[in-house]
Write a protein that holds these residues in place. Structure first.
Motif, PDB file in Angstrom:
ATOM      1  N   HIS A 156       0.839  -1.203   0.000  1.00  0.00           N
ATOM      2  CA  HIS A 156       0.000   0.000   0.000  1.00  0.00           C
ATOM      3  C   HIS A 156       0.877   1.257   0.000  1.00  0.00           C
ATOM      4  O   HIS A 156       0.567   2.249  -0.681  1.00  0.00           O
ATOM      5  N   THR A 157       1.986   1.205   0.729  1.00  0.00           N
ATOM      6  CA  THR A 157       2.938   2.326   0.782  1.00  0.00           C
ATOM      7  C   THR A 157       3.601   2.532  -0.578  1.00  0.00           C
ATOM      8  O   THR A 157       3.692   3.654  -1.078  1.00  0.00           O
TER       9      THR A 157
ATOM     10  N   GLU B 269       2.416   1.610  -3.454  1.00  0.00           N
ATOM     11  CA  GLU B 269       1.377   2.018  -4.418  1.00  0.00           C
ATOM     12  C   GLU B 269       1.004   3.482  -4.261  1.00  0.00           C
ATOM     13  O   GLU B 269       0.797   4.199  -5.246  1.00  0.00           O
ATOM     14  N   THR B 270       0.884   3.925  -3.009  1.00  0.00           N
ATOM     15  CA  THR B 270       0.424   5.299  -2.766  1.00  0.00           C
ATOM     16  C   THR B 270       1.489   6.307  -3.172  1.00  0.00           C
ATOM     17  O   THR B 270       1.209   7.273  -3.872  1.00  0.00           O
TER      18      THR B 270
ATOM     19  N   SER C 283      -1.041   0.613  -9.125  1.00  0.00           N
ATOM     20  CA  SER C 283      -1.703  -0.488  -8.432  1.00  0.00           C
ATOM     21  C   SER C 283      -0.966  -1.789  -8.694  1.00  0.00           C
ATOM     22  O   SER C 283      -0.804  -2.205  -9.852  1.00  0.00           O
TER      23      SER C 283
ATOM     24  N   GLU D 178      -2.081  -4.669  -7.550  1.00  0.00           N
ATOM     25  CA  GLU D 178      -3.125  -5.673  -7.806  1.00  0.00           C
ATOM     26  C   GLU D 178      -3.491  -5.738  -9.281  1.00  0.00           C
ATOM     27  O   GLU D 178      -3.743  -6.816  -9.818  1.00  0.00           O
TER      28      GLU D 178
ATOM     29  N   PRO E  78      -1.400  -2.370   6.714  1.00  0.00           N
ATOM     30  CA  PRO E  78      -0.718  -1.547   5.702  1.00  0.00           C
ATOM     31  C   PRO E  78      -0.860  -0.034   5.915  1.00  0.00           C
ATOM     32  O   PRO E  78       0.056   0.718   5.582  1.00  0.00           O
ATOM     33  N   HIS E  79      -1.988   0.392   6.476  1.00  0.00           N
ATOM     34  CA  HIS E  79      -2.155   1.832   6.707  1.00  0.00           C
ATOM     35  C   HIS E  79      -1.182   2.349   7.760  1.00  0.00           C
ATOM     36  O   HIS E  79      -0.714   3.485   7.678  1.00  0.00           O
TER      37      HIS E  79
ATOM     38  N   TYR F 191       2.040   2.901   6.069  1.00  0.00           N
ATOM     39  CA  TYR F 191       1.994   4.118   5.256  1.00  0.00           C
ATOM     40  C   TYR F 191       2.183   5.373   6.118  1.00  0.00           C
ATOM     41  O   TYR F 191       2.966   6.263   5.761  1.00  0.00           O
TER      42      TYR F 191
END
Lengths: 221, 220
Positions: B166-167, B169-170, B175, B177, B203-204, B207
């Protein structure tokens, strides 16, 4: 000792990583066919299909099944042909051996490469780093004859081939391993007295000539 | 085997430390986790890992073992009865070691370049990351897990990095996925296991931590 089938090594005479595999096979008395890869002529189809990820030597093919990455290959050889054992018997001893093999793979090759690819004079920091790494390895060796203890083993096999490149490193770096790290040098000599090592490691002059040639090709000279 | 003599020098956000936690959980080994501060290293850490001064370090009966994959193999050998991580066949073992080494050589460095990088270097790193994840997808094939039906060495080596996806990707604005759906499905299957779910942070949280880390690393 049964050969347990067909063993082929995709090889290169000057590669310390290939030397590791050859020494291990010799220690176990395994017969094998060495097929020399042409470094400059293009990689063989067999190499490209057996090692699609890295396309590098060494590759061991045991009954046609490929194994890549020299440390992984030496581990496989030790597990498949059990005598004599190369790794220590205790879990902690084996962890130490794997730790130092990882250290060697991360540090020795990189420090050697830095010295050998220098244009002009080799900086003091590069020499210091190289010697410091050997001193750390000396610390691990301690008073033992070999890294594994009384017998020549896994870690000795992982490390000794890299010393076949020390002659050009010393010439370019302007130092001598036997002066800077006498214990390390003594360990090297003990290893070189073993037939399986002496028969595999190339003549240092030939390695030096090879390095000169590659430096010219890469425009470093 | 006395579990109380197992200590882990730890860091909650480190994928390498998570590997060890998953392995210990799989084997049902109780241990003491000692959270470390890598910006102000403890005497204990420096003594336990004088060569690299990094985590994770496993201290078992006073003896320290360093490097996460070395630790995994140690754990597997000392506690062999429950949830074996490496297969018994030497060829399959060598394959597992090869892929774990492949992950070690590439994933951390490339992932770090993605979330800390900018411009062309970040774009190049994103491409490389997707390529290597696709290669791993290829190795997974149609298997349930890399280890087959049960969690294995490669699963444990890889799954912690998914907490950082997630980190990546952001910060990278892409993405994973979309490019590697099979790998994400595999990650979800792993997270169904308690050993994984309890060892990986949300994951948050990773991040949020990455903001702090960027400041500390001087990368903004």
């Amino acid at each position: 000792m049964s050969n347990l089938g067909e063993v082929v090594l995709l090889d290169c005479w000057v590669s310390p990583f290939c030397m590791r595999v050859k020494i291990a096979l010799a220690e176990k008395g395994v017969e094998y066919e060495a097929r020399a890869e042409d470094l400059f002529g293009g990689k063989s189809d067999l190499l490209l299909t057996s090692n699609p990820i890295y396309k590098k030597v060494p590759v061991l093919l045991h009954n046609g099944k490929p194994l890549c990455e020299s440390t992984v290959i030496v581990g496989y050889i030790d597990e498949t042909w059990s005598s004599p054992p190369l790794l220590p018997t205790s879990a902690y001893g084996r962890a130490q051996a794997h730790f130092w093999a990882d250290f060697i793979d991360k540090k020795v090759f990189e420090a050697s490469y830095k010295i050998l690819t220098c244009k002009g004079e080799v900086p003091e920091t590069a020499k210091k780093d190289f010697i410091e790494i050997l001193k750390q390895l000396e610390g691990s060796l301690g008073e033992k004859d070999f890294f594994g203890g009384d017998s020549f083993g896994f870690l000795d096999i992982i490390l000794i081939p890299l010393t076949s490149w020390f002659y050009p490193i010393e010439k370019f770096g302007g130092f001598e391993v036997k002066e800077e790290c006498p214990k390390f040098s003594a360990w090297m000599n003990r290893c070189m007295q073993r037939e399986n090592v002496a028969n595999v490691l190339p003549d240092p002059e030939k390695v030096y000539e090879f390095v000169i040639m590659v430096r010219k090709m890469q425009g470093i000279e | 085997m006395e579990d109380s003599k197992v200590v882990l020098l730890d860091l909650w956000a480190s994928s390498f430390a998570m590997r060890v936690k998953v392995a210990l959980a799989e084997k049902g080994i109780k241990y003491e986790s000692k959270e470390q501060n890598l910006f102000n290293k403890s005497q204990e850490l420096v003594e336990a890992n004088p060569i690299h001064k990094k985590i994770p370090v496993l201290i078992h009966d006073g003896k320290s073992i360093c490097e996460s994959l070395v630790i995994l193999q140690y754990i597997d050998e000392v506690w062999p009865d429950k949830s074996p991580l490496l297969p018994s066949d030497p060829y399959r073992r060598s394959q597992a070691r090869f892929w774990a080494d492949y992950i070690d050589k590439n994933l951390y460095i490339t992932g770090t370049r993605v979330w800390t990088g900018k411009g062309e270097d970040q774009e190049a790193a994103k491409k490389e990351l997707i390529e290597l994840l696709k290669t791993l997808e290829g190795e997974l094939g149609d298997k349930h897990l890399f280890g087959g039906d049960t969690i294995g060495f490669v699963d444990v080596a890889l799954v912690p990095f998914t907490s950082w996806f997630h980190t990546y990707e952001t910060w990278g604005n892409f993405s994973i996925e979309a490019e590697c759906p099979k790998l994400i499905e595999w990650a979800k299957r792993c997270l169904e296991k308690e050993s994984v779910a309890h060892s990986l942070p949300h994951p948050h949280k990773i991040y949020e931590y990455s903001f702090e880390l960027k400041k500390k690393l001087g990368v903004e």
